[in-house]
Design a protein around this motif. Structure first.
Motif, PDB file in Angstrom:
ATOM      1  N   VAL A  41       9.384   3.203   6.571  1.00  0.00           N
ATOM      2  CA  VAL A  41       8.010   3.276   6.094  1.00  0.00           C
ATOM      3  C   VAL A  41       7.040   3.673   7.203  1.00  0.00           C
ATOM      4  O   VAL A  41       5.984   4.250   6.939  1.00  0.00           O
ATOM      5  CB  VAL A  41       7.598   1.929   5.454  1.00  0.00           C
ATOM      6  N   TYR A  66       2.901   6.785   8.325  1.00  0.00           N
ATOM      7  CA  TYR A  66       1.639   6.556   9.037  1.00  0.00           C
ATOM      8  C   TYR A  66       1.342   7.651  10.060  1.00  0.00           C
ATOM      9  O   TYR A  66       2.255   8.241  10.637  1.00  0.00           O
ATOM     10  CB  TYR A  66       1.678   5.239   9.811  1.00  0.00           C
ATOM     11  N   GLN A 111       7.017  -3.603   2.991  1.00  0.00           N
ATOM     12  CA  GLN A 111       7.371  -2.230   3.354  1.00  0.00           C
ATOM     13  C   GLN A 111       7.677  -1.411   2.105  1.00  0.00           C
ATOM     14  O   GLN A 111       7.291  -0.249   2.005  1.00  0.00           O
ATOM     15  CB  GLN A 111       8.576  -2.239   4.294  1.00  0.00           C
ATOM     16  N   ARG A 142       4.500  -0.482   0.477  1.00  0.00           N
ATOM     17  CA  ARG A 142       3.835   0.597   1.210  1.00  0.00           C
ATOM     18  C   ARG A 142       4.365   1.958   0.753  1.00  0.00           C
ATOM     19  O   ARG A 142       3.591   2.868   0.437  1.00  0.00           O
ATOM     20  CB  ARG A 142       4.053   0.423   2.712  1.00  0.00           C
ATOM     21  N   TRP A 159       3.256   2.811  -2.793  1.00  0.00           N
ATOM     22  CA  TRP A 159       1.886   3.327  -2.849  1.00  0.00           C
ATOM     23  C   TRP A 159       1.825   4.769  -2.360  1.00  0.00           C
ATOM     24  O   TRP A 159       1.166   5.616  -2.976  1.00  0.00           O
ATOM     25  CB  TRP A 159       0.954   2.439  -2.025  1.00  0.00           C
ATOM     26  N   GLY A 215      -2.069  -2.120   6.656  1.00  0.00           N
ATOM     27  CA  GLY A 215      -1.839  -1.385   5.423  1.00  0.00           C
ATOM     28  C   GLY A 215      -0.475  -1.609   4.810  1.00  0.00           C
ATOM     29  O   GLY A 215       0.059  -0.720   4.142  1.00  0.00           O
ATOM     30  N   THR A 216       0.108  -2.794   5.038  1.00  0.00           N
ATOM     31  CA  THR A 216       1.370  -3.125   4.367  1.00  0.00           C
ATOM     32  C   THR A 216       1.170  -4.295   3.396  1.00  0.00           C
ATOM     33  O   THR A 216       1.500  -4.176   2.211  1.00  0.00           O
ATOM     34  CB  THR A 216       2.489  -3.479   5.378  1.00  0.00           C
ATOM     35  N   THR A 223      -0.788  -3.279   0.432  1.00  0.00           N
ATOM     36  CA  THR A 223      -0.121  -2.456  -0.573  1.00  0.00           C
ATOM     37  C   THR A 223       0.743  -3.321  -1.488  1.00  0.00           C
ATOM     38  O   THR A 223       0.988  -2.957  -2.635  1.00  0.00           O
ATOM     39  CB  THR A 223       0.724  -1.334   0.066  1.00  0.00           C
ATOM     40  N   HIS A 283      -5.984   1.034  -2.650  1.00  0.00           N
ATOM     41  CA  HIS A 283      -5.718   0.445  -1.333  1.00  0.00           C
ATOM     42  C   HIS A 283      -6.636   1.086  -0.301  1.00  0.00           C
ATOM     43  O   HIS A 283      -6.792   2.315  -0.271  1.00  0.00           O
ATOM     44  CB  HIS A 283      -4.252   0.680  -0.955  1.00  0.00           C
ATOM     45  N   ASP A 305      -7.246   2.502   2.956  1.00  0.00           N
ATOM     46  CA  ASP A 305      -6.461   3.100   4.031  1.00  0.00           C
ATOM     47  C   ASP A 305      -7.109   2.821   5.384  1.00  0.00           C
ATOM     48  O   ASP A 305      -8.291   3.108   5.579  1.00  0.00           O
ATOM     49  CB  ASP A 305      -6.359   4.610   3.795  1.00  0.00           C
TER      50      ASP A 305
END
Length: 293
Positions: A73, A77, A117, A120, A123, A257-258, A261, A276, A278
């Motif tokens: 995951v 990013y 994860q 994430r 999403w 951001g995990t 999500t 979500h 970001d």
């Protein structure tokens, strides 16, 4: 002329075919959750289900679900000034094509069992136009209770996937700022409770985004007969979420951001109009925006 009895038989047969097709799509779309037993059956029957392992490549190599493809995951990013953002359409397209992603594929994602994860990647895939994605309930921990692991490295042929941003599930800094002042928005903080209260922080700013409410993720989980962490039954999840206002546009955030999500996934499954944020708290505090305690 077609006799009524023949027509009735035809309609019954047609309805059976429709039922069979829907049943074969294992996870109900409104649930977005796949159970280990169902996934095992899909693998055994060689059904066209794509399985993505969101853990690190090192963990994947030690053992994974048979036919699963490694999709760490962290690859989703991009880091800018210490803040983690999702890759944009241009930079994520080669990654999704390399993994063989197609918009109509039936995809199951999993992690070790925390589901953060997996959420994430759920999403990210949904954000860029993939339609049929589910999360494996209990992750690898639940799978391992009754099923073997594999060390065979799996891949798919590269695809020609073209990402299309689903903007209604993406919240930028601007949207988060609007949510603070607009009564038609609700903000949910998915960090630890101490971080929410401003007692701890991963940045030099302590507190929370103004008006944000706290969401305790542990409330959504229970343990199975083997002691593995799994999501509570849908009826119990509905009882928890019934306390929240689903008439407003909902924005979730955490630090990186995990965790947020996962909140996004839970609210999405319950029918909330949710996006979500970001960059989340790292983005908010780096920009020196207002906070409250």
């Amino acid at each position: 002329m077609i006799q009524w009895r023949e027509l009735s038989k035809f309609v019954a047969y047609f309805m059976f075919i429709i039922w069979a097709l829907l049943s074969s799509n294992a996870f109900a779309q409104q649930d977005m959750v796949a159970e280990p037993d169902w996934l095992k059956a899909q693998i055994a029957d060689k059904q066209p289900v794509v399985i993505f392992d969101t853990r690190s490549k090192e963990d994947y190599d030690k053992g994974h679900i048979p036919t699963a493809i490694s999709f760490p995951v962290d690859d989703t990013y991009v880091i800018k000034d210490g803040v983690y953002y999702v890759k944009n359409k241009v930079t994520i397209a080669p990654l999704l094509r390399e993994k063989g992603v197609t918009k109509d594929a039936t995809i199951v994602v999993y992690d070790q069992g925390e589901l953060m994860q997996a959420s994430r990647l759920f999403w990210v895939l949904e954000l860029y136009g993939v339609k049929n994605v589910a999360i494996l309930n209990g992750g690898l921990n639940a799978w391992q209770q009754h099923n073997a692991l594999s060390q065979t490295v799996n891949t798919l042929p590269k695809s020609d996937f073209v990402p299309v941003l689903k903007s209604n599930i993406y919240a930028s800094t601007t949207v988060a700022k609007v949510a603070v002042h607009n009564p038609n928005y609700e903000l949910y903080d998915s960090r630890t409770y101490d971080e929410y209260l401003g007692k701890k922080s991963v940045t030099d700013k302590y507190g929370r985004i103004p008006k944000a409410k706290y969401i305790e993720l542990s409330e959504f989980f229970t343990t199975n007969e083997g002691g593995q962490k799994i999501l509570k039954p849908k009826s119990e999840l509905s009882d928890i979420l019934s306390k929240l206002d689903n008439n407003k546009k909902t924005i979730t955030y955490c630090n990186k951001g995990t965790a947020s999500t996962l909140s996004y996934f839970l609210l999405k499954q319950a029918g909330f109009n949710v996006a979500h944020y970001d960059g989340s708290w790292l983005d908010w505090s780096a920009k020196g925006l207002p906070i409250e305690k």
